[in-house]
Each structure stands twice: as C-alpha cells, then as structure tokens.
Motif scaffolding. Structure first.
Motif, PDB file in Angstrom:
ATOM      1  N   UNK A 100      36.336  49.892  41.157  1.00 21.03           N
ATOM      2  CA  UNK A 100      37.321  48.855  40.918  1.00 21.03           C
ATOM      3  C   UNK A 100      38.583  49.195  41.691  1.00 21.03           C
ATOM      4  N   UNK A 101      39.030  48.268  42.541  1.00 16.45           N
ATOM      5  CA  UNK A 101      40.267  48.437  43.290  1.00 16.45           C
ATOM      6  C   UNK A 101      41.267  47.368  42.868  1.00 16.45           C
ATOM      7  N   UNK A 102      42.506  47.780  42.630  1.00 15.84           N
ATOM      8  CA  UNK A 102      43.565  46.854  42.234  1.00 15.84           C
ATOM      9  C   UNK A 102      44.698  46.965  43.246  1.00 15.84           C
ATOM     10  N   UNK A 103      45.101  45.815  43.768  1.00 11.97           N
ATOM     11  CA  UNK A 103      46.130  45.759  44.795  1.00 11.97           C
ATOM     12  C   UNK A 103      47.340  44.979  44.276  1.00 11.97           C
ATOM     13  N   UNK A 104      48.498  45.416  44.695  1.00  8.43           N
ATOM     14  CA  UNK A 104      49.728  44.686  44.389  1.00  8.43           C
ATOM     15  C   UNK A 104      50.052  43.782  45.563  1.00  8.43           C
ATOM     16  N   UNK A 105      50.167  42.483  45.308  1.00 11.20           N
ATOM     17  CA  UNK A 105      50.474  41.557  46.385  1.00 11.20           C
ATOM     18  C   UNK A 105      49.918  40.176  46.130  1.00 11.20           C
ATOM     19  N   UNK A 106      50.207  39.254  47.044  1.00  9.02           N
ATOM     20  CA  UNK A 106      49.831  37.852  46.883  1.00  9.02           C
ATOM     21  C   UNK A 106      48.561  37.473  47.635  1.00  9.02           C
ATOM     22  N   UNK A 107      48.208  38.249  48.675  1.00  3.41           N
ATOM     23  CA  UNK A 107      47.046  37.896  49.484  1.00  3.41           C
ATOM     24  C   UNK A 107      46.427  39.156  50.050  1.00  3.41           C
ATOM     25  N   UNK A 108      45.137  39.123  50.433  1.00  3.32           N
ATOM     26  CA  UNK A 108      44.492  40.299  51.025  1.00  3.32           C
ATOM     27  C   UNK A 108      45.201  40.793  52.281  1.00  3.32           C
ATOM     28  N   UNK A 109      45.879  39.888  52.978  1.00  3.58           N
ATOM     29  CA  UNK A 109      46.568  40.269  54.208  1.00  3.58           C
ATOM     30  C   UNK A 109      47.928  40.916  53.920  1.00  3.58           C
ATOM     31  N   UNK A 110      48.404  40.763  52.710  1.00  2.00           N
ATOM     32  CA  UNK A 110      49.738  41.257  52.367  1.00  2.00           C
ATOM     33  C   UNK A 110      49.689  41.899  50.984  1.00  2.00           C
ATOM     34  N   UNK A 111      48.982  43.029  50.877  1.00  6.07           N
ATOM     35  CA  UNK A 111      48.853  43.684  49.583  1.00  6.07           C
ATOM     36  C   UNK A 111      48.819  45.197  49.774  1.00  6.07           C
ATOM     37  N   UNK A 112      48.994  45.906  48.680  1.00  4.83           N
ATOM     38  CA  UNK A 112      49.034  47.369  48.701  1.00  4.83           C
ATOM     39  C   UNK A 112      48.130  47.899  47.600  1.00  4.83           C
ATOM     40  N   UNK A 113      47.211  48.792  47.971  1.00  4.22           N
ATOM     41  CA  UNK A 113      46.327  49.391  46.977  1.00  4.22           C
ATOM     42  C   UNK A 113      47.148  50.242  46.014  1.00  4.22           C
ATOM     43  N   UNK A 114      47.030  49.960  44.735  1.00  2.00           N
ATOM     44  CA  UNK A 114      47.802  50.729  43.759  1.00  2.00           C
ATOM     45  C   UNK A 114      46.925  51.501  42.775  1.00  2.00           C
ATOM     46  N   UNK A 115      45.666  51.080  42.582  1.00  2.00           N
ATOM     47  CA  UNK A 115      44.794  51.807  41.658  1.00  2.00           C
ATOM     48  C   UNK A 115      43.345  51.704  42.103  1.00  2.00           C
ATOM     49  N   UNK A 116      42.614  52.799  41.875  1.00  2.00           N
ATOM     50  CA  UNK A 116      41.168  52.840  42.075  1.00  2.00           C
ATOM     51  C   UNK A 116      40.530  53.502  40.860  1.00  2.00           C
ATOM     52  N   UNK A 117      39.458  52.925  40.376  1.00  2.00           N
ATOM     53  CA  UNK A 117      38.782  53.475  39.199  1.00  2.00           C
ATOM     54  C   UNK A 117      37.275  53.428  39.423  1.00  2.00           C
ATOM     55  N   UNK A 118      36.595  54.529  39.093  1.00  2.00           N
ATOM     56  CA  UNK A 118      35.141  54.559  39.140  1.00  2.00           C
ATOM     57  C   UNK A 118      34.610  54.231  37.746  1.00  2.00           C
ATOM     58  N   UNK A 119      33.766  53.234  37.633  1.00  2.00           N
ATOM     59  CA  UNK A 119      33.232  52.836  36.341  1.00  2.00           C
ATOM     60  C   UNK A 119      31.880  52.149  36.503  1.00  2.00           C
ATOM     61  N   UNK A 120      31.055  52.270  35.481  1.00  2.00           N
ATOM     62  CA  UNK A 120      29.788  51.557  35.440  1.00  2.00           C
ATOM     63  C   UNK A 120      29.807  50.464  34.369  1.00  2.00           C
ATOM     64  N   UNK A 121      30.954  50.285  33.728  1.00  2.00           N
ATOM     65  CA  UNK A 121      31.080  49.302  32.664  1.00  2.00           C
ATOM     66  C   UNK A 121      31.290  47.897  33.237  1.00  2.00           C
ATOM     67  N   UNK A 122      30.950  46.917  32.429  1.00  2.00           N
ATOM     68  CA  UNK A 122      31.154  45.526  32.838  1.00  2.00           C
ATOM     69  C   UNK A 122      32.583  45.076  32.580  1.00  2.00           C
ATOM     70  N   UNK A 123      33.305  45.807  31.729  1.00  2.00           N
ATOM     71  CA  UNK A 123      34.715  45.518  31.482  1.00  2.00           C
ATOM     72  C   UNK A 123      35.512  46.801  31.682  1.00  2.00           C
ATOM     73  N   UNK A 124      36.782  46.640  32.020  1.00  2.00           N
ATOM     74  CA  UNK A 124      37.615  47.813  32.260  1.00  2.00           C
ATOM     75  C   UNK A 124      39.062  47.468  31.904  1.00  2.00           C
TER      76      UNK A 124
END
Length: 270
Positions: free
Chosen positions: A1-25
């Motif tokens: 799971x990758x979470x980015x801060x920003x409005x669009x893929x072209x203008x965003x910053x990766x802020x969190x990465x999480x490894x999980x096998x769950x369907x919810x996080x």
C-alpha cells in the motif's frame, strides 16, 4: 500500500508505504485539510489511483502508541489568514513514569515525524538525579525547561522560563519538536495556549483547544477554571490584543523581537 500527498499522480509525494496482506488497512496521522492519493502494488503490478481528502478541521489528533493527548499545533488558521504548518510542533503526554511509550510509538516519532527535540517541561521530583530520557539520545535531543501553569506563569521566575522555550523554538535546527509535561493538560496546555497566541491563532480556538484535553484520559479541563481565568485577566492587563500580550510577556522574559519573528517564520506558511 502506497499513500501519496497531493492532488494528482503528476504532482504528489510518497509519504507512507505499508506491507500488508489484509483487505483493509488503517492509516493514522494524516494531515488535516490535505488531499491524498493511494494505490496497491502487488507482484510488480499497480492498481489504479484512488483519492481521498482529510477534513480541514482542527485539532489534528495523533496516534502515538503508549502516549496520549497527542496533537499537532499546526493546521489552524491565524487571525490574519495564514495557516500554521503541520508536522513541526507537537504536544502530548510524557513517555515514561505515568505514561509509557511503546517501541512502536518510538519508531513513529523517529521515522514518521522525524522528531529532533523532546522538550520536557516537567521539574522537581519528576526529573530524578541521573535521569535518562526514554528516547534515543542519538536521534532526539532532550531539553528540560521546567514551567508552572495558569496564572502561576506570572511568578517572578516563570517569564524567563517561557521565554527560554521561545528561544528554543526560534532555532529551525530543533524541529520537529514535541513538548510535554505529565499529560500536557495544565503546564503543556498553558504552553500551547501561549504559543498559539504568539502565532496569532484566535482566542476562541485556543480556548477550545485547552478544553479538548477532556477527550483524553485525563480529567475534565474547562474554561472558567479560576486559575485559567486569572491567567486570561493578566494577559488582558498587558494588552487587549492577545497576540500582543503574548509578545510582551515573553519579551519581558528575554525573548527578542527577532526570536519571536523567527518562531513565526518557521511555523507559519507564507
């Protein structure tokens, strides 16, 4: 799971990465008033982008395992329309004695918040001889400036103590900073009120923020408490403008106009 801060893929910053096998996080400690993108990557393939926004509503409560009453002083708007920067100045409970921070809480402070300064405003028997701070000294600098709360801040020795804190906060190298007493209810609550006043946050917001401590594990804190009202009266005697009153107060303790201005420069968005 990758979470980015920003409005669009072209203008965003990766802020969190999480490894999980769950369907919810569950995701914690996102900034208020900010748009986020997220996607899932598995086996080299990426999902489509999804978006969500965090409500622009203060306070920004934070989850730090083992600590409580943790909040970001940032996110609020000042009376002149500027936003206080997030992820720079935090308030919360202590990490040892009554509240014991968990290893995962320490890692969150080190990695997620990149904490540099543990500003401890406890004193007396709370800091025994040979005291060893609970956070890794190679990562976080422990600074002890004992203070008293409410109208006791107008005692002869206290003005210089609060001014000393402003001097610490006027140095950008010290950030991010986490300040605490036992529960950040009385001493920490008073400090949060004063710093918010210096930044120009409306008094009504600061009064509400003081009362939000009631939502933590500590006893009720309510505006109208005799010593709190006495403190407000003493600030009013300095100036009818709370921001100016806070300036005069810390200035009398030795904080210079340049240091106050530098604290504001660091904490306020352009």
């Amino acid at each position: 799971l990758e979470i980015y801060e920003g409005d669009s893929p072209e203008n965003c910053r990766l802020c969190e990465q999480h490894a999980t096998k769950k369907e919810t996080f569950s995701v914690y400690n996102l900034k208020i008033g900010v748009n986020y993108l997220w996607r899932v990557i598995s086996g080299g393939a990426a999902s489509s982008w999804r978006r969500f926004a965090v409500a622009d509503e203060a306070p920004r409560w934070l989850y730090v395992p083992g600590a409580t009453n943790v909040r970001d002083l940032g996110g609020r708007m000042t009376s002149d329309g500027r936003r206080v920067r997030q992820d720079l100045l935090f308030r919360g409970s202590e990490f040892d004695r009554h509240q014991i921070i968990k290893p995962s809480g320490k890692q969150m402070l080190y990695r997620r918040f990149r904490l540099k300064t543990d500003l401890d405003v406890r004193g007396g028997t709370e800091i025994p001889p040979g005291y060893r701070p609970p956070l890794d000294a190679s990562r976080v600098n422990w600074v002890n400036v004992p203070i008293r709360p409410y109208d006791m801040i107008f005692a002869d020795d206290q003005c210089a103590q609060y001014a000393k804190i402003v001097k610490i906060l006027a140095d950008e190298k010290n950030y991010p900073v986490y300040f605490h007493c036992w529960g950040c209810a009385d001493r920490g609550g008073t400090l949060a009120f004063l710093l918010g006043a210096l930044l120009g946050i409306p008094e009504s917001e600061l009064l509400a923020d003081y009362e939000y401590t009631t939502c933590s594990i500590f006893a009720e804190r309510r505006v109208g408490f005799k010593q709190f009202d006495s403190m407000l009266g003493k600030f009013d005697a300095l100036s009818a403008d709370l921001k100016r009153a806070a300036e005069l107060y810390v200035g009398a303790g030795g904080a210079t106009a340049r240091e106050i201005a530098e604290f504001r420069r660091i904490m306020l968005e352009a």
